[in-house]
Design a protein around this motif. Structure first.
Motif, PDB file in Angstrom:
ATOM      1  N   PHE A 222      22.244  -8.067  28.483  1.00  0.00           N
ATOM      2  CA  PHE A 222      23.087  -9.235  28.202  1.00  0.00           C
ATOM      3  C   PHE A 222      24.123  -9.421  29.309  1.00  0.00           C
ATOM      4  O   PHE A 222      24.363 -10.538  29.768  1.00  0.00           O
TER       5      PHE A 222
ATOM      6  N   CYS B 128      24.483 -12.580  31.778  1.00  0.00           N
ATOM      7  CA  CYS B 128      25.722 -13.349  31.948  1.00  0.00           C
ATOM      8  C   CYS B 128      26.097 -13.474  33.416  1.00  0.00           C
ATOM      9  O   CYS B 128      26.514 -14.550  33.877  1.00  0.00           O
TER      10      CYS B 128
ATOM     11  N   CYS C 143      18.410 -10.469  23.718  1.00  0.00           N
ATOM     12  CA  CYS C 143      19.527  -9.538  23.550  1.00  0.00           C
ATOM     13  C   CYS C 143      20.306  -9.831  22.275  1.00  0.00           C
ATOM     14  O   CYS C 143      20.716  -8.905  21.551  1.00  0.00           O
TER      15      CYS C 143
ATOM     16  N   HIS D 121      23.745 -20.080  21.233  1.00  0.00           N
ATOM     17  CA  HIS D 121      22.990 -19.959  22.486  1.00  0.00           C
ATOM     18  C   HIS D 121      21.714 -20.800  22.474  1.00  0.00           C
ATOM     19  O   HIS D 121      21.356 -21.387  23.503  1.00  0.00           O
TER      20      HIS D 121
ATOM     21  N   MET E 211      18.847 -13.416  27.441  1.00  0.00           N
ATOM     22  CA  MET E 211      20.021 -13.353  26.582  1.00  0.00           C
ATOM     23  C   MET E 211      19.658 -13.630  25.129  1.00  0.00           C
ATOM     24  O   MET E 211      20.252 -13.062  24.208  1.00  0.00           O
TER      25      MET E 211
END
Length: 276
Positions: free
Chosen positions: A195, A199, A160, A263, A157
Motif C-alpha cells: 500500500f 501511494c 491491499c 478508493h 491498492m
C-alpha cells in the motif's frame, strides 16, 4: 519523513517504482528490534527499554551527521500554492484513502501487543509475531517495483485494502491462536508495504514536477500520519475501553472497508444527483 520521502523520490526520478527497495532498509532495522526485544525485555525487565533504545538513537544521529553538508536541490523548492496542489484531479481522493487506511491502523499501532498479551501470548511470541510481519514487509518492498509496474498502483491498492479489512477481522476474532496471528501478520506485506509503495507511485504520477514533491509529501503525511494517525489512536482507545481488542480491531476493519469504498467507487457516484 515527508522531506526524506520527497528527496528519495526526487533522486529516483523516472525510477520511482524502485522506491520500495530503499524503504526496505528501514524495515530491516525494525525486524532486528522486533525479533529480539521481546525476548530481552522478558529477561531484563521493562525498565531496560530506555537503555536498549539509546544505542539505536545514537547510531541514527551518526548516520544523519554524514549528510550534514548536503544541500537541497533547487528543483525541490516549489512556488505553487498548496491549494493548487490540493485541487489536482485524484489528489483529494488519494489523501482521504491514505488517511482512512492509517486511521484503521490505530488499533494495531497502539494495542496489538496488549491484545496479544491479553490473549495469553508471552513476550517472545509477541516479538516473533511482530518480526513475521516486518519480514513479510521487507520481502514485499523488494517485490513491490514489479507489482506496481505489472498491476498499476490503483489495482494494487485495492487488493491491499481488501486484505487489510480481512486482517483486522482475523486479529479481532482469532487473537488467541498463534497460527492465525502469524497468518494475519503476513498480511502486513499488503497492508503496509504494498500500500505504501502504491501511494508513492500515485504521488509520483500526480506530481511529476520535482519542485512540487516536497509540498505534496507534506500533505500526504499530514493527512495519513497526522489526522489519520491521531484520530485512529483515539478511536482505538474508545474501542479498547468499551470492548477490548475485539471491538478495537473490528472498528479498524470497518474503517478499512470505508477506505476501500472511497478508493473504488467512481467519483460521479459520490456526488449528489442534480434535481430533475
Amino acid at each position: 519523513m515527508p522531506q526524506f520521502e520527497a528527496m528519495t523520490l526526487s533522486a529516483l526520478g523516472q525510477r520511482n517504482h524502485d522506491y520500495g527497495r530503499i524503504r526496505m532498509w528501514g524495515s530491516i532495522g525494525f525486524l532486528i528490534v522486533a525479533g529480539s526485544y521481546g525476548w530481552l525485555l522478558d529477561r531484563l525487565g521493562n525498565d531496560a527499554f530506555v537503555w536498549l533504545t539509546l544505542p539505536w538513537l545514537l547510531l541514527t544521529v551518526a548516520a544523519s551527521w554524514l549528510h550534514r553538508g548536503d544541500r537541497p536541490l533547487p528543483a525541490l523548492v516549489s512556488d505553487v500554492p498548496r491549494q493548487a496542489l490540493w485541487r489536482r484531479p485524484g489528489v483529494r481522493r488519494l489523501l482521504l484513502v491514505a488517511m482512512l487506511m492509517q486511521l484503521g491502523f490505530g488499533p494495531f499501532y497502539v494495542f496489538f501487543t496488549l491484545h496479544l498479551q491479553a490473549q495469553g501470548h508471552d513476550g517472545f511470541a509477541v516479538g516473533l509475531l511482530w518480526a513475521i510481519g516486518v519480514l513479510c514487509e521487507i520481502l514485499m518492498f523488494w517485490q513491490a517495483p514489479r507489482l506496481v509496474q505489472r498491476f498499476g498502483a490503483q489495482r494494487l491498492m485495492t487488493a491491499c485494502l481488501v486484505a487489510t479489512a480481512l486482517r483486522w477481522v482475523m486479529v479481532a476474532l482469532l487473537g488467541g491462536s498463534f497460527a492465525w496471528m502469524a497468518l494475519a501478520q503476513t498480511g502486513h506485506a499488503l497492508s503496509f508495504a504494498a500500500f505504501h509503495a502504491g501511494c508513492m507511485r500515485r504521488m509520483a504520477e500526480l506530481f511529476p514536477e520535482r519542485r512540487d514533491m516536497a509540498a505534496a509529501q507534506g500533505m500526504l503525511y499530514g493527512f495519513s500520519g497526522g489526522i489519520g494517525g491521531v484520530t485512529g489512536a483515539g478511536i482505538a482507545a474508545v474501542g479498547w475501553q468499551h470492548g477490548g481488542g475485539h471491538l478495537a480491531f473490528l472498528l479498524g476493519a470497518a474503517v478499512a472497508v470505508m477506505a476501500l469504498l472511497m478508493h473504488v467507487v467512481p467519483v460521479r457516484a459520490l456526488r449528489p444527483q442534480a434535481a430533475a
